[in-house]
Design a protein around this motif. Structure first.
Motif, PDB file in Angstrom:
ATOM      1  N   VAL A 132      44.730  77.485  87.112  1.00  0.00           N
ATOM      2  CA  VAL A 132      45.402  76.554  87.931  1.00  0.00           C
ATOM      3  C   VAL A 132      46.610  77.237  88.497  1.00  0.00           C
ATOM      4  O   VAL A 132      46.005  78.828  88.035  1.00  0.00           O
ATOM      5  N   GLY A 133      47.108  77.325  89.018  1.00  0.00           N
ATOM      6  CA  GLY A 133      48.428  78.315  89.864  1.00  0.00           C
ATOM      7  C   GLY A 133      47.522  78.850  90.650  1.00  0.00           C
ATOM      8  O   GLY A 133      46.532  78.856  91.083  1.00  0.00           O
ATOM      9  N   GLU A 134      48.641  80.468  91.290  1.00  0.00           N
ATOM     10  CA  GLU A 134      47.661  81.033  93.211  1.00  0.00           C
ATOM     11  C   GLU A 134      48.129  82.690  92.559  1.00  0.00           C
ATOM     12  O   GLU A 134      49.638  82.952  92.606  1.00  0.00           O
ATOM     13  N   PRO A 135      47.853  83.583  92.328  1.00  0.00           N
ATOM     14  CA  PRO A 135      46.152  83.528  91.948  1.00  0.00           C
ATOM     15  C   PRO A 135      46.032  82.338  90.525  1.00  0.00           C
ATOM     16  O   PRO A 135      46.892  82.518  89.910  1.00  0.00           O
ATOM     17  N   ALA A 136      45.020  82.019  90.315  1.00  0.00           N
ATOM     18  CA  ALA A 136      44.412  81.121  89.007  1.00  0.00           C
ATOM     19  C   ALA A 136      44.421  82.173  88.118  1.00  0.00           C
ATOM     20  O   ALA A 136      44.402  83.109  87.738  1.00  0.00           O
ATOM     21  N   SER A 137      44.773  81.080  87.353  1.00  0.00           N
ATOM     22  CA  SER A 137      44.766  81.264  85.259  1.00  0.00           C
ATOM     23  C   SER A 137      44.316  80.602  85.002  1.00  0.00           C
ATOM     24  O   SER A 137      43.910  79.154  85.490  1.00  0.00           O
ATOM     25  N   GLN A 138      44.512  80.672  83.694  1.00  0.00           N
ATOM     26  CA  GLN A 138      43.699  79.739  82.355  1.00  0.00           C
ATOM     27  C   GLN A 138      42.375  79.350  82.546  1.00  0.00           C
ATOM     28  O   GLN A 138      42.485  78.176  82.519  1.00  0.00           O
ATOM     29  N   GLU A 139      41.482  80.113  83.185  1.00  0.00           N
ATOM     30  CA  GLU A 139      39.974  79.660  84.005  1.00  0.00           C
ATOM     31  C   GLU A 139      39.640  78.944  82.366  1.00  0.00           C
ATOM     32  O   GLU A 139      39.812  79.995  81.059  1.00  0.00           O
ATOM     33  N   ARG A 140      39.129  77.901  82.583  1.00  0.00           N
ATOM     34  CA  ARG A 140      37.867  77.189  81.585  1.00  0.00           C
ATOM     35  C   ARG A 140      36.900  76.586  82.331  1.00  0.00           C
ATOM     36  O   ARG A 140      36.839  76.578  82.997  1.00  0.00           O
ATOM     37  N   PHE A 141      36.001  76.587  81.373  1.00  0.00           N
ATOM     38  CA  PHE A 141      34.509  76.418  81.644  1.00  0.00           C
ATOM     39  C   PHE A 141      33.989  75.252  80.091  1.00  0.00           C
ATOM     40  O   PHE A 141      33.947  74.887  79.568  1.00  0.00           O
ATOM     41  N   SER A 142      33.298  73.811  81.683  1.00  0.00           N
ATOM     42  CA  SER A 142      32.902  72.639  81.067  1.00  0.00           C
ATOM     43  C   SER A 142      32.269  73.444  80.179  1.00  0.00           C
ATOM     44  O   SER A 142      30.757  74.930  79.982  1.00  0.00           O
ATOM     45  N   ASP A 143      31.026  72.231  79.919  1.00  0.00           N
ATOM     46  CA  ASP A 143      29.816  71.980  79.337  1.00  0.00           C
ATOM     47  C   ASP A 143      28.450  72.302  80.182  1.00  0.00           C
ATOM     48  O   ASP A 143      28.979  72.684  81.641  1.00  0.00           O
ATOM     49  N   VAL A 144      27.444  73.123  79.914  1.00  0.00           N
ATOM     50  CA  VAL A 144      26.023  73.605  80.610  1.00  0.00           C
ATOM     51  C   VAL A 144      25.227  72.202  80.743  1.00  0.00           C
ATOM     52  O   VAL A 144      24.724  71.950  79.910  1.00  0.00           O
ATOM     53  N   ILE A 145      25.075  71.953  81.969  1.00  0.00           N
ATOM     54  CA  ILE A 145      23.423  71.287  82.555  1.00  0.00           C
ATOM     55  C   ILE A 145      22.445  71.828  82.907  1.00  0.00           C
ATOM     56  O   ILE A 145      22.842  72.714  83.997  1.00  0.00           O
ATOM     57  N   THR A 146      21.094  71.519  82.421  1.00  0.00           N
ATOM     58  CA  THR A 146      20.157  71.736  83.380  1.00  0.00           C
ATOM     59  C   THR A 146      20.123  70.837  84.196  1.00  0.00           C
ATOM     60  O   THR A 146      19.523  69.843  83.706  1.00  0.00           O
ATOM     61  N   TYR A 147      19.303  71.302  85.419  1.00  0.00           N
ATOM     62  CA  TYR A 147      19.189  70.543  87.018  1.00  0.00           C
ATOM     63  C   TYR A 147      17.616  70.540  87.585  1.00  0.00           C
ATOM     64  O   TYR A 147      18.040  72.234  87.858  1.00  0.00           O
ATOM     65  N   LEU A 148      16.517  69.711  87.660  1.00  0.00           N
ATOM     66  CA  LEU A 148      15.674  70.658  88.512  1.00  0.00           C
ATOM     67  C   LEU A 148      15.461  69.984  89.258  1.00  0.00           C
ATOM     68  O   LEU A 148      15.849  68.616  90.006  1.00  0.00           O
ATOM     69  N   VAL A 149      15.171  70.608  90.874  1.00  0.00           N
ATOM     70  CA  VAL A 149      15.307  71.318  92.319  1.00  0.00           C
ATOM     71  C   VAL A 149      14.293  71.475  92.452  1.00  0.00           C
ATOM     72  O   VAL A 149      13.643  71.906  91.894  1.00  0.00           O
ATOM     73  N   THR A 150      13.879  70.613  93.158  1.00  0.00           N
ATOM     74  CA  THR A 150      12.780  71.241  94.818  1.00  0.00           C
ATOM     75  C   THR A 150      12.772  71.329  95.670  1.00  0.00           C
ATOM     76  O   THR A 150      13.493  70.620  96.440  1.00  0.00           O
ATOM     77  N   PRO A 151      13.344  73.082  95.763  1.00  0.00           N
ATOM     78  CA  PRO A 151      13.832  73.538  97.177  1.00  0.00           C
ATOM     79  C   PRO A 151      12.298  73.326  98.206  1.00  0.00           C
ATOM     80  O   PRO A 151      11.176  73.187  98.122  1.00  0.00           O
ATOM     81  N   TYR A 152      13.195  73.539  99.572  1.00  0.00           N
ATOM     82  CA  TYR A 152      11.855  73.192 100.701  1.00  0.00           C
ATOM     83  C   TYR A 152      12.313  74.665 101.403  1.00  0.00           C
ATOM     84  O   TYR A 152      13.497  75.397 100.981  1.00  0.00           O
ATOM     85  N   SER A 153      11.342  74.725 102.384  1.00  0.00           N
ATOM     86  CA  SER A 153      11.794  75.995 102.959  1.00  0.00           C
ATOM     87  C   SER A 153      11.029  75.669 104.945  1.00  0.00           C
ATOM     88  O   SER A 153      10.253  75.036 104.407  1.00  0.00           O
ATOM     89  N   THR A 154      12.241  75.818 105.498  1.00  0.00           N
ATOM     90  CA  THR A 154      11.253  75.709 106.646  1.00  0.00           C
ATOM     91  C   THR A 154      10.870  77.335 108.063  1.00  0.00           C
ATOM     92  O   THR A 154      10.015  77.229 108.457  1.00  0.00           O
ATOM     93  N   ALA A 155      10.934  78.525 106.366  1.00  0.00           N
ATOM     94  CA  ALA A 155      10.562  79.472 106.603  1.00  0.00           C
ATOM     95  C   ALA A 155       9.413  79.572 107.334  1.00  0.00           C
ATOM     96  O   ALA A 155       8.447  79.428 106.327  1.00  0.00           O
ATOM     97  N   LEU A 156       8.376  79.976 108.688  1.00  0.00           N
ATOM     98  CA  LEU A 156       7.138  80.498 108.244  1.00  0.00           C
ATOM     99  C   LEU A 156       6.444  81.482 107.642  1.00  0.00           C
ATOM    100  O   LEU A 156       7.772  82.646 107.951  1.00  0.00           O
TER     101      LEU A 156
END
Length: 352
Positions: A132-156
């Motif tokens: 909240v606020g500016e600058p940000a204060s009272q920082e809180r974090f949610s729980d953490v989830i794992t997400y499985l990602v298969t990325p790609y590349s266009t670089a040769l």
């Protein structure tokens, strides 16, 4: 005079009241409890592809954080590679909503940035930061989830070609490129002076240095490549070469390639190439050619073995044996054929 003093007194009371209200709000603004990510579920997976860059790659919802009194809350979606404990989290989205959507192209870039390997499923961890606020204060974090990602590349994929002709520096050496990610059919065009050279692969971070895997000749100088007990490859004649190397079949080849332009639009017609001159500064073939409206192509060594035409697959590079090119108006043109970027071959015609 009394009215003025009375107004000032009332204004002071009002200002003090507002200040007290603000101080009271700040004094009692306190995070209460935790908040959780609602979707996706930990362990969900996505396969990303370059053909659908605007498709959703991640759609996230979470419960609102409670700071004890109604106030504007900023949420930031953060990711990191699984197991890195958010030591260097990457911010994906900042919003005042309790939901966010990240397009595939953005999630792909972020996933590769935190360390996932293209075309291989890997795990990222996701959390939401509230403040909240500016600058940000009272920082809180949610729980953490794992997400499985298969990325790609266009670089040769690339190989470096260091040698005596450029002081044996892999980092600044010309590159060869494979035809696609996962392929090992490397190719490029290089001006080589008579002398020795080798092929150097990148390290996992993409840097070219001695100490990486390097390839040379097996000692027979018959086009056989090896990374064990190798000797330096060599050319006896200074020339512009098409250089090819395959690190799976362990073969390589060197073909001198002097380029010209040919076709109905050129002085020699379709029977004789009009030569272009290599410019060592621009690393391109150039020439001022009187052309007529009509079709043309580029070819090496005044023959059709190596020739380049149009780009029907629209990948930004001229194709071998591609369709004829054309010029609409007659005139004297400055012609540039640029083969310095491997597998990204281009040309320009500029009317003088």
């Amino acid at each position: 005079m009394k009215r003025i003093l009375k107004s000032v007194f009332l204004l002071s009371l009002f200002t003090g009241f507002v200040a007290c209200e603000d101080e009271q709000e700040l004094r009692f603004l306190e995070a209460k409890g935790d908040f959780a990510i609602l979707s996706p579920t930990s362990g969900d997976a996505v396969v990303l592809g370059p053909e659908t860059p605007l498709n959703p790659g991640l759609s996230l919802t979470w419960a609102a954080m409670d700071y004890g009194t109604p106030t504007s809350i900023t949420y930031v979606v953060q990711i990191d590679k699984a197991g890195d404990n958010f030591d260097s989290p990457l911010d994906l989205v900042s919003t005042s909503n309790t939901y966010a959507s990240v397009i595939s192209e953005a999630l792909n870039g972020a996933s590769v940035s935190v360390g996932l390997t293209p075309f291989t499923q890997g795990a990222i961890e996701i959390r939401v930061k509230s403040s909240v606020g500016e600058p940000a204060s009272q920082e809180r974090f949610s729980d953490v989830i794992t997400y499985l990602v298969t990325p790609y590349s266009t670089a040769l994929p690339k190989l470096a070609v260091p040698g005596a002709y450029q002081d044996w520096s892999p980092g600044t050496a010309p590159r060869l490129a494979a035809s696609a990610f996962g392929e090992t059919d490397y190719e490029g065009f290089i001006m080589l002076t008579a002398g020795e050279f080798k092929f150097v692969a990148p390290d996992p971070a993409g840097n070219f240095n001695w100490g990486n895997t390097d390839y040379g000749d097996d000692g027979t100088f018959s086009g056989i490549l090896t990374d064990t007990d190798e000797v330096n490859c060599a050319v006896s004649t200074t020339a512009y070469y098409r250089v090819r190397a395959n690190t799976t079949s362990l073969t390589y080849s060197l073909e001198p390639a002097a380029w010209g332009i040919v076709g109905a639009a050129t002085p020699g017609g379709w029977d004789a190439s009009t030569p272009l001159t290599y410019n060592p500064t621009t690393k391109a073939f150039e020439g001022d050619i009187q052309m007529t409206a009509g079709e043309f192509k580029f070819r090496a060594n005044n023959a059709w073995t190596i020739n380049l035409g149009g780009d029907p697959d629209d990948d930004g590079s001229m194709n071998y044996d591609g369709p004829n090119l054309s010029v609409d108006a007659s005139g004297n043109y400055h012609v540039v054929l640029d083969l310095s970027n491997p597998r990204q071959y281009t040309y320009t015609l500029t009317l003088n």
